[in-house]
Write an enzyme that holds these catalytic residues in place. Sequence first.
Site, mmCIF file in Angstrom:
data_model
loop_
_atom_site.group_PDB
_atom_site.id
_atom_site.type_symbol
_atom_site.label_atom_id
_atom_site.label_comp_id
_atom_site.label_asym_id
_atom_site.label_seq_id
_atom_site.Cartn_x
_atom_site.Cartn_y
_atom_site.Cartn_z
ATOM 1 N N GLU A 45 0.827 -1.208 0.000
ATOM 2 C CA GLU A 45 0.000 0.000 0.000
ATOM 3 C C GLU A 45 0.868 1.269 0.000
ATOM 4 O O GLU A 45 1.873 1.343 0.696
ATOM 5 C CB GLU A 45 -0.879 -0.020 1.253
ATOM 6 N N LYS A 113 -9.377 2.781 -2.209
ATOM 7 C CA LYS A 113 -9.660 2.283 -0.860
ATOM 8 C C LYS A 113 -11.021 2.792 -0.386
ATOM 9 O O LYS A 113 -11.327 3.979 -0.490
ATOM 10 C CB LYS A 113 -8.552 2.720 0.090
ATOM 11 N N CYS A 149 -5.649 -2.861 2.552
ATOM 12 C CA CYS A 149 -5.420 -2.804 4.005
ATOM 13 C C CYS A 149 -6.725 -2.851 4.792
ATOM 14 O O CYS A 149 -7.304 -3.913 4.962
ATOM 15 C CB CYS A 149 -4.590 -1.572 4.353
ATOM 16 N N SER A 292 24.353 6.487 32.389
ATOM 17 C CA SER A 292 24.345 6.835 33.813
ATOM 18 C C SER A 292 24.771 5.713 34.735
ATOM 19 O O SER A 292 25.011 5.942 35.919
ATOM 20 C CB SER A 292 22.936 7.277 34.207
ATOM 21 N N ILE A 295 19.604 1.287 34.349
ATOM 22 C CA ILE A 295 19.136 0.270 33.409
ATOM 23 C C ILE A 295 18.607 0.872 32.109
ATOM 24 O O ILE A 295 18.771 0.290 31.033
ATOM 25 C CB ILE A 295 18.071 -0.620 34.091
#
Length: 552
Positions: A45, A113, A149, A292, A295
Amino acid sequence: MTDRFRITLAQLNPVVGDIAGNAARAREAWEKGKAAEADLVALPEMFVTGYNTQDLIEKPIFHQTAIAAIEALAKDCADGPALAIGGPALEGAGLYNGYYILRGGKIASRVLKHNLPNETVFDEVRLYDSGPLGGPYSVGNTRIGSPICEDAWHPEVPETLAETGAEFLLVPNGSPYYRGKMDTRFNQMVARVVETGLPLIYLNMVGGQDDQVFDGGSFGLNPGGEMAFHMPVFDECYANIDMVRGDEGWRIAAGDKAHIPDDWEQDYRCMVQSLRDYCGKTGFGKVLLGLSGGIDSAIVATIAVDALGPDNVRCVMLPSEYTSQHSLEDAEAVAKALGCRYDYVPISQGRQAITETLAPLFEGTQPDVTEENIQSRLRGLLLMSLSNKFGEMLLTTGNKSEVAVGYATIYGDMAGGYNPIKDLYKTRVFEQCRWRNANHRDWMMGPEGEVIPDRIITKPPSAELREDQKDSDSLPDYPVLDAILNILVDLDGSVEDCVAAGYAREDAQRVEHLIYISEYKRFQSAPGTRLTKRAFWLDRRYPIVNRWRDRG
């Protein structure tokens, strides 16, 4: 009447706005299909413009240029298979999302469409007109229906195509990833196959565009819903698909069925791919980030190395007097494990200078979060200076939990051009780190093995802006916070829903309050990878000025 029809499927990665480049990719696909003796070469598309174009498609010179490129492709691809390609279409005063069938040097057919998505990241109702319900197009003596789509997510277009003589369905898509999307696609397409009794080929594009990642995974279903083939997720690739006609009509010949990774791998691949394409399509070859010892920055550094390679990632430790020894050690360990550059830039002297500059104005006041945020904003200043000097895009590293409640400093640690973990809650960050330490794939440009030390994953999270600071001083523990955020943000639930799920009313009300007052920060935040249907940006559009509060 032929008993075999070959389609070359091109699961490719277009670039929004690069009409000439996308048309050249389409021509390459056509050449491959011609070499494979295909009857039809199919692209996704809106391929010629790239997708999602947002309001760019409304600019007359843009959609006119795209249509002209399709007309030129038709002439260039006259001697060989038909070429199916998505692009804008004009009909009277209307602008449509179209699918063109090019054959014999001209535009032989055009599909418009009908069902226009107007939810999550899509605004097609305001961009396009709705096309009429139409019939199939012919390639030779084979009649093909192409619901575009969203048209395949509802029954009326496929059923109309079946009733008007379509022999099988070829569905071109620009369908972006969210967690669990592939199962949703399978369920929807199986329903269309059951309703129409026709084989269905689902063709999706791949690649990152701003926050969205198109994850490919094109597949084919035969009547009854049996999977005939499945192309890989996220990878650019081609597949030559043979349709075979027997006594019961057309069937898709069995082909390769690629492995579908689990959610952890798909999420991680999505973050890597989005950053890789965001850099590649905007022209940034290198990135940098503040590392730093925590995590969040550790996983962003790992994503960056996997996306761009260690030579293209700079990690910068910017310690203050509140930075712990283990953070210094952990940050350096991450950079060393990843093999990327590591710079050490202390901020204490600069912070002292700023504090002294402000002292006359702050006289008579008590130190508070203002002084804490000076550290974050000074880090942002230094990192942006490096970005300007060396042409490296700055990555920001706030997870979805922090982004949701504003636990970040605007013009400080929020500074940056892209945030790959913007839609990843903190509790998922921990598990995503464990997944990456245990897994390596050939699409990763970083090293194998444990690249994020276990201490980073297990130690209590802290911004380290004051002595003995922990995130839990300011927020509920992350398992509680994330569960409440899931109800309020992802499920659009209420405070009462949180209470019914077992969480304290005061926690839910406080989190809801923080979500609303942080809207102005999110409005100015960097774009980042979309992993869910309720990512912050196009999926969730809230006013900045907003006095509504749920008093439940």
